[in-house]
Design an enzyme around this catalytic site. Structure first.
Site, PDB file in Angstrom:
ATOM      1  N   LYS A 112       0.826  -1.215   0.000  1.00 23.87           N
ATOM      2  CA  LYS A 112       0.000   0.000   0.000  1.00 23.87           C
ATOM      3  C   LYS A 112       0.855   1.259   0.000  1.00 23.87           C
ATOM      4  O   LYS A 112       0.535   2.230  -0.672  1.00 23.87           O
ATOM      5  CB  LYS A 112      -0.963   0.010   1.199  1.00 23.87           C
ATOM      6  CG  LYS A 112      -2.069  -1.028   1.065  1.00 23.87           C
ATOM      7  CD  LYS A 112      -3.251  -0.729   1.978  1.00 23.87           C
ATOM      8  CE  LYS A 112      -4.363  -1.769   1.740  1.00 23.87           C
ATOM      9  NZ  LYS A 112      -5.494  -1.610   2.644  1.00 23.87           N
ATOM     10  N   LYS A 203      -8.183 -10.148  -8.162  1.00 27.80           N
ATOM     11  CA  LYS A 203      -9.276 -10.275  -7.211  1.00 27.80           C
ATOM     12  C   LYS A 203     -10.240  -9.091  -7.319  1.00 27.80           C
ATOM     13  O   LYS A 203      -9.820  -7.972  -7.610  1.00 27.80           O
ATOM     14  CB  LYS A 203      -8.648 -10.423  -5.807  1.00 27.80           C
ATOM     15  CG  LYS A 203      -9.207  -9.617  -4.698  1.00 27.80           C
ATOM     16  CD  LYS A 203      -8.371  -9.712  -3.443  1.00 27.80           C
ATOM     17  CE  LYS A 203      -8.495  -8.402  -2.669  1.00 27.80           C
ATOM     18  NZ  LYS A 203      -9.592  -8.366  -1.710  1.00 27.80           N
ATOM     19  N   LYS A 206     -12.538  -3.446  -3.706  1.00 29.05           N
ATOM     20  CA  LYS A 206     -13.063  -2.082  -3.586  1.00 29.05           C
ATOM     21  C   LYS A 206     -12.090  -1.075  -4.161  1.00 29.05           C
ATOM     22  O   LYS A 206     -12.483  -0.141  -4.830  1.00 29.05           O
ATOM     23  CB  LYS A 206     -13.249  -1.722  -2.102  1.00 29.05           C
ATOM     24  CG  LYS A 206     -14.365  -2.456  -1.417  1.00 29.05           C
ATOM     25  CD  LYS A 206     -14.651  -1.820  -0.061  1.00 29.05           C
ATOM     26  CE  LYS A 206     -13.671  -2.262   0.987  1.00 29.05           C
ATOM     27  NZ  LYS A 206     -14.224  -3.048   2.085  1.00 29.05           N
TER      28      LYS A 206
HETATM   29  P1  ATP Z   1      -9.564  -3.208  -0.355  1.00 29.86           P
HETATM   30  O1  ATP Z   1      -9.369  -3.261  -1.836  1.00 29.86           O
HETATM   31  O2  ATP Z   1      -9.777  -1.829   0.194  1.00 29.86           O
HETATM   32  O3  ATP Z   1      -8.554  -4.040   0.416  1.00 29.86           O
HETATM   33  P2  ATP Z   1     -11.416  -5.345  -0.355  1.00 29.86           P
HETATM   34  O4  ATP Z   1     -12.351  -5.330  -1.513  1.00 29.86           O
HETATM   35  O5  ATP Z   1     -10.242  -6.277  -0.414  1.00 29.86           O
HETATM   36  O6  ATP Z   1     -10.978  -3.857  -0.103  1.00 29.86           O
HETATM   37  P3  ATP Z   1     -11.689  -5.750   2.452  1.00 29.86           P
HETATM   38  O7  ATP Z   1     -12.464  -4.791   3.301  1.00 29.86           O
HETATM   39  O8  ATP Z   1     -10.198  -5.692   2.456  1.00 29.86           O
HETATM   40  O9  ATP Z   1     -12.240  -5.623   0.953  1.00 29.86           O
HETATM   41  O10 ATP Z   1     -12.123  -7.231   2.797  1.00 29.86           O
HETATM   42  C1  ATP Z   1     -13.206  -7.562   3.612  1.00 29.86           C
HETATM   43  C2  ATP Z   1     -13.354  -9.064   3.604  1.00 29.86           C
HETATM   44  O11 ATP Z   1     -13.747  -9.519   2.317  1.00 29.86           O
HETATM   45  C3  ATP Z   1     -12.047  -9.796   3.932  1.00 29.86           C
HETATM   46  O12 ATP Z   1     -12.351 -10.904   4.751  1.00 29.86           O
HETATM   47  C4  ATP Z   1     -11.548 -10.256   2.588  1.00 29.86           C
HETATM   48  O13 ATP Z   1     -10.755 -11.431   2.695  1.00 29.86           O
HETATM   49  C5  ATP Z   1     -12.855 -10.510   1.840  1.00 29.86           C
HETATM   50  N1  ATP Z   1     -12.690 -10.298   0.398  1.00 29.86           N
HETATM   51  C6  ATP Z   1     -12.355  -9.141  -0.202  1.00 29.86           C
HETATM   52  N2  ATP Z   1     -12.321  -9.282  -1.527  1.00 29.86           N
HETATM   53  C7  ATP Z   1     -12.639 -10.577  -1.795  1.00 29.86           C
HETATM   54  C8  ATP Z   1     -12.782 -11.351  -2.990  1.00 29.86           C
HETATM   55  N3  ATP Z   1     -12.577 -10.813  -4.194  1.00 29.86           N
HETATM   56  N4  ATP Z   1     -13.134 -12.644  -2.885  1.00 29.86           N
HETATM   57  C9  ATP Z   1     -13.342 -13.204  -1.678  1.00 29.86           C
HETATM   58  N5  ATP Z   1     -13.223 -12.544  -0.507  1.00 29.86           N
HETATM   59  C10 ATP Z   1     -12.885 -11.231  -0.553  1.00 29.86           C
HETATM   60 MG    MG Z   2      -8.547  -6.093   1.077  1.00 29.18          MG
END
Ligand code: ATP
Ligand code: MG
Length: 343
Positions: A112, A203, A206
């Site tokens: 990051k 993946k 967000k």
């Molecule tokens: P960021 O990009 O800000 O890291 P994110 O989309 O990865 O956001 P998080 O808030 O980091 O979301 O993750 C929240 C939960 O969702 C965590 O337990 C993470 O492992 C799960 N998660 C996030 N993205 C995925 C995905 N594409 N598939 C399965 N699980 C996910």
């Molecule tokens: Mg994440």
């Protein structure tokens, strides 16, 4: 029942399909088999620049979505991290037990911060894993006859942070006396990793996905359907699972299978010779059928802000009950002077 703790950041206007299938759906399931603590981690959300009004709204929307998905405020303790000040307090103590080099080895920080550059990187982002360790250890039982390990569901990206948490718990125990049972990583068996609809080898995320690559839980039905119809597939026409040659179709099959509870093999058989169009059309319907009621319940919950605030206040009381007792022990063991009865 064993205790489980999990947190999610309120860093977007909606959770997405990956959050749902990889984490939040398991939150709903685990409340039946566990003493569940679920936290909307707003302290973590300010490690990057943010807008106060947006954070406040997102925190409420996040909580409303959890309840709308079926997290039950009676069976699970759902709370906002900043409502329980012990999180920040324990983070300070743990920070004083963490080596500078040790914190510097966290790969998520390296990723990051290299994206943002050191000028745009806060010390809070650097100490983020220590706050996460505090989130976990506050709800960790003391060793003893009922001292079962706290379970922490973690994806691959969080493994290193849980390892640090265990190291810090062990170090605290060694220096100040047995205080924490080491928490354990826990991988729910039906957690699915979902990839970006436009870039099926990355993946769904967000922060990294384009709007076309991500399905939001709160999205309107029209755009939701369109995104699935336009999801990247490949030049063939067979609906078959092949991670390497057909990453797009494979991701869609995984989504379909997880949402409908049908095996991938059964879906392959159902769509043999049918082509991508029909497959996507049906999948879009399955996604809509899952998220439409969640969206409607979320909007209803947000409409009655007093009720939502009451639910969060109730969660805060229950979480504080556990966290304040842990923190009392920690203060005493570390050597802070108690307030005494005159306080
Ligand atoms: P960021 O990009 O800000 O890291 P994110 O989309 O990865 O956001 P998080 O808030 O980091 O979301 O993750 C929240 C939960 O969702 C965590 O337990 C993470 O492992 C799960 N998660 C996030 N993205 C995925 C995905 N594409 N598939 C399965 N699980 C996910
Ligand atoms: Mg994440």
């Amino acid at each position: 029942a064993p205790r489980v703790l999990s947190g999610i950041q309120p860093t977007a206007d909606s959770f997405h399909l990956g959050n749902y299938l990889g984490a939040l759906r398991q939150w709903v399931a685990m409340q039946d088999s566990h003493d569940a603590f679920y936290c909307v981690v707003d302290l973590h959300a300010i490690t990057v620049e943010h807008d106060p009004a947006v954070l406040r709204r997102r925190t409420k929307v996040a909580a409303a979505q959890l309840f709308a998905m079926g997290v039950d405020p009676e069976r699970a303790t759902v709370f906002v991290q900043s409502h329980v000040p012990e999180h920040a307090e324990l983070a300070w103590v743990l920070g004083c037990l963490t080596g500078f080099g040790e914190a510097g080895r966290m790969t998520q920080f390296k990723d990051k911060s290299s994206k943002q550059g050191t000028a745009g990187t806060s010390v809070g982002l650097f100490t983020y894993p220590i706050l996460q360790a505090a989130d976990i250890l506050l709800y960790t039982p003391e060793p003893g006859p009922d001292g079962r390990a706290l379970r922490v569901p973690v994806g691959e990206d969080q493994r290193q942070h849980l390892e640090l948490t265990r190291t810090l718990a062990g170090r605290f125990n060694h220096r100040f006396g047995e205080t924490f049972v080491l928490p354990e990583a826990f991988i729910p068996e039906d957690a699915a990793k979902i990839t970006d609809l436009q870039e099926p080898t990355a993946k769904m995320s967000k922060s990294a996905s384009s709007p076309q690559g991500i399905i939001d839980v709160l999205e309107d039905p029209g755009p939701m359907r369109k995104k699935i119809m336009r999801a990247v597939t490949d030049t063939g026409s067979e609906v078959v699972y092949d991670e390497e040659k057909k990453a797009g179709v494979t991701n869609l099959l995984r989504i379909y299978s997880a949402l409908e509870g049908t095996s991938v093999a059964d879906l392959e058989a159902r769509y043999a010779g049918a082509g991508y169009g029909q497959f996507k059309k049906d999948l879009a319907q399955v996604v809509l059928d899952t998220f439409t009621p969640i969206r409607e319940r979320t909007l209803m919950l947000l409409d009655d802000e007093e009720q939502l605030d009451r639910l969060l206040a109730q969660g805060a009381v229950r979480a504080s009950h556990v966290a304040s007792r842990t923190m009392e022990t920690v203060r005493e063991r570390v050597g802070f002077v108690g307030l005494g009865s005159g306080g």
